[in-house]
Design a protein around this motif. Structure first.
Motif, short mmCIF file in Angstrom:
data_model
loop_
_atom_site.label_atom_id
_atom_site.label_comp_id
_atom_site.label_asym_id
_atom_site.label_seq_id
_atom_site.Cartn_x
_atom_site.Cartn_y
_atom_site.Cartn_z
N ASP A 336 15.49 9.85 31.78
CA ASP A 336 15.65 11.18 32.69
C ASP A 336 14.33 11.32 33.33
O ASP A 336 14.42 11.60 34.69
CB ASP A 336 16.05 12.37 31.91
CG ASP A 336 17.25 12.64 31.18
OD1 ASP A 336 18.23 12.10 31.71
OD2 ASP A 336 17.53 13.11 30.15
N VAL A 337 13.25 11.11 32.83
CA VAL A 337 12.06 11.28 33.58
C VAL A 337 11.89 10.29 34.46
O VAL A 337 11.18 10.36 35.64
CB VAL A 337 10.79 11.44 32.48
CG1 VAL A 337 9.65 11.67 33.20
CG2 VAL A 337 11.01 12.57 31.55
N PHE A 338 12.23 8.83 34.33
CA PHE A 338 12.29 7.70 35.05
C PHE A 338 13.06 8.31 36.35
O PHE A 338 12.60 7.99 37.34
CB PHE A 338 12.71 6.58 34.71
CG PHE A 338 11.72 5.52 33.85
CD1 PHE A 338 11.20 4.83 34.78
CD2 PHE A 338 11.43 5.59 32.66
CE1 PHE A 338 10.31 3.84 34.29
CE2 PHE A 338 10.35 4.70 32.07
CZ PHE A 338 9.75 4.10 33.18
N ALA A 339 14.17 8.69 36.06
CA ALA A 339 14.97 9.18 37.11
C ALA A 339 14.32 10.22 38.23
O ALA A 339 14.39 10.00 39.50
CB ALA A 339 16.42 9.76 36.87
N VAL A 340 13.48 10.95 37.67
CA VAL A 340 12.78 12.06 38.41
C VAL A 340 11.64 11.17 39.25
O VAL A 340 11.57 11.52 40.53
CB VAL A 340 12.14 12.94 37.67
CG1 VAL A 340 11.25 14.02 38.38
CG2 VAL A 340 12.98 13.86 37.08
N GLU A 341 11.01 10.28 38.69
CA GLU A 341 9.80 9.81 39.21
C GLU A 341 10.00 8.21 39.11
O GLU A 341 9.32 7.67 38.01
CB GLU A 341 8.40 10.37 38.78
CG GLU A 341 7.45 10.14 39.83
CD GLU A 341 6.90 8.62 40.09
OE1 GLU A 341 7.06 7.66 39.19
OE2 GLU A 341 6.25 8.27 40.80
N PRO A 342 10.68 7.56 39.70
CA PRO A 342 10.94 6.04 39.41
C PRO A 342 10.01 4.76 39.93
O PRO A 342 10.21 3.85 39.68
CB PRO A 342 12.30 5.63 39.84
CG PRO A 342 12.39 6.57 41.13
CD PRO A 342 11.63 7.89 40.84
N PHE A 343 8.67 5.40 40.61
CA PHE A 343 8.13 4.27 41.51
C PHE A 343 6.76 3.94 40.76
O PHE A 343 6.29 3.31 41.65
CB PHE A 343 7.91 5.10 42.82
CG PHE A 343 9.25 5.49 43.64
CD1 PHE A 343 9.98 4.41 43.96
CD2 PHE A 343 9.46 6.90 43.90
CE1 PHE A 343 11.16 4.93 44.66
CE2 PHE A 343 10.50 7.21 44.59
CZ PHE A 343 11.52 6.20 44.85
N ASP A 344 6.65 4.29 39.87
CA ASP A 344 5.38 3.72 38.88
C ASP A 344 4.17 4.15 39.72
O ASP A 344 3.03 3.24 39.72
CB ASP A 344 5.15 2.21 38.73
CG ASP A 344 6.43 1.81 37.83
OD1 ASP A 344 6.74 2.55 36.83
OD2 ASP A 344 7.00 0.69 38.00
N ASN A 345 4.04 5.42 40.65
CA ASN A 345 2.72 5.67 40.97
C ASN A 345 1.81 6.12 40.30
O ASN A 345 1.82 6.55 39.16
CB ASN A 345 3.01 6.82 42.02
CG ASN A 345 4.00 6.54 43.49
OD1 ASN A 345 4.01 5.30 43.93
ND2 ASN A 345 4.62 7.23 43.68
#
Length: 435
Positions: A336-345
């Motif tokens: 779920d957290v990956f879905a929020v911020e999936p871009f590896d910034n």
């Protein structure tokens, strides 16, 4: 009875002949790493009706899910190859994993088309166009990518590439290929507004199949003789364009909804399960429980709060496009957290002069969708620290003053900061609500 049977045969033959007098193109865009299992079912149904159809895509195949990011596009690459994609344009997010992933994808056989993206030696990054003869029609297919891509990607991901003006590139192509094709179809990752302008600038395009802005056009827009089609994002729709053999090749279009009730295609389910199994243990670990659930904007607010607390900065800033989802009510997993911020910034701390910080606030005032936490008044005699992502510190970003500041890389992913903040400050430790 025999007479009735003969009439039925004649009608069926006539129907088949009528179908053969049309070229059918189905289209997608901005799939962003989503499962294509249900889309594959709808696609197969259309192929049964129209065996010679073409399936094309307007870009942003990669990036947007945990599996996509952790495997750098390998899963969606395998899916479109299995489903028989005929052509796809590069979207800006298709460069998120760097040119090595793009070259791997090209070598695997993904049918990328790239008219306006040039390499250092002046050649196009991928095949610039293809001419396919379908149902007796010579179809020129080409793909164009937004020239803003360098501003939307890390410099190293597009190093050595030049993004040419799409309209000028198309005008030159159509002039060079005059007489070799009957209709031109452009796969455009420029955005809806730019597609409207492109149709006016470049006459002679039969259909623009667009992406980038995630626009849903239930009915295509017609500019002169050009039909403009967009199919939303995330495999929610399969667009369908029908081109008649009549004089002038009149075209019409519609969207086919991919319903939740649509059964997923068994071959794609098997593919999904294979890649899911690689990462399931890591992604499905529960980090806490949410009593309410959060919408995307709420997560953006929490994200800048997390950056502030982690860094001790004066302010925190994050672009709206970097926050892609909310959180569900109940158990919250790493997926779920990956879905929020999936871009590896990565988290960076930028020190700005008072004047630079004032310019940052001016830029933020023009971008209401971005997230900011910090002072609203500026003392120009002091400096300010801003916690943000390394993505926003590139000179091409919407906040060029950040690139001019003193940048400290903290070597921590934004997602990790968000996950720790959620687990420690926001989520319940147990489902019954005890912290």
């Amino acid at each position: 009875m025999k007479r009735l049977l003969a009439i039925c045969c004649i009608l069926l033959a006539a129907a088949g002949l009528a179908m053969a007098q049309e070229l059918v193109i189905v289209h997608t865009n901005d799939l962003h790493g989503q499962s294509l299992a249900r889309l594959a079912t709808v696609l197969e149904e259309q192929r049964q009706l129209h065996p010679e159809l073409l399936w094309v895509d307007a870009g942003d195949l990669f990036s947007g899910t945990a599996i996509s990011n952790l495997l750098q596009g390998e899963a969606e690459e395998a899916a479109v190859l299995q489903m028989g994609l005929d052509a796809i344009a590069f979207g800006n997010h298709d460069f998120d994993f760097g040119l090595q992933a793009v070259q791997r994808s090209l070598a695997a056989g993904v049918p990328w088309l790239s008219l306006n993206v040039l390499q250092e030696d002046g050649t196009t990054l991928a095949q610039p166009f293809v001419i396919k003869e379908v149902e007796g029609i010579r179809v020129l297919l080409t793909g164009v990518t937004t020239p803003d891509t360098p501003r939307m990607s890390f410099p190293e991901n597009v190093a050595g590439l030049t993004f040419m003006d799409p309209a000028a590139s198309l005008e030159q192509l159509l002039q060079e290929q005059e007489g070799n094709y009957d209709i031109c179809i452009v796969l455009s990752h420029l955005g809806y507004g730019e597609d409207l302008l492109l149709a006016q600038r470049v006459p002679g395009i039969k259909v623009i199949i667009g992406g980038h802005t995630h626009t849903v056009l239930n009915r295509p827009i017609r500019i002169g003789d050009t039909l403009i089609c967009h199919a939303g994002s995330g495999a929610q729709y399969l667009g369908k364009v029908v081109i008649s053999m009549d004089e002038g090749y009149p075209a019409r279009g519609e969207l086919l909804r991919v319903e939740e009730s649509t059964p997923p295609h068994p071959r794609l389910v098997e593919l999904d399960q294979r890649y899911e199994a690689m990462l399931a243990a890591q992604l499905d670990e529960v980090i806490g429980y949410s009593r309410f659930g959060y919408v995307k904007n709420g997560m953006g607010i929490l994200l800048v709060q997390a950056l502030l607390e982690f860094s001790g900065a004066d302010a925190a800033l994050y672009n709206g496009g970097g926050v892609r989802a909310g959180l569900p009510r109940g158990a919250v997993t790493r997926r779920d957290v990956f879905a929020v911020e999936p871009f590896d910034n990565q988290v960076v701390l930028v020190t700005l002069t008072g004047a630079q910080f004032a310019r940052l606030l001016e830029a933020k005032a023009m971008r209401s969708s971005d997230f900011y936490e910090g002072p609203r008044l500026v003392d120009t005699s002091r400096t300010y620290t801003v916690a943000t992502s390394d993505f926003l510190t590139t000179p091409e970003s919407s906040y060029p003053m950040l690139a001019q500041g003193e940048i400290q890389h903290l070597s921590v992913p934004v997602r990790e900061v968000l996950e720790n903040y959620l687990a420690e400050k926001v989520l319940d430790k147990a489902e019954q609500g005890a912290r």
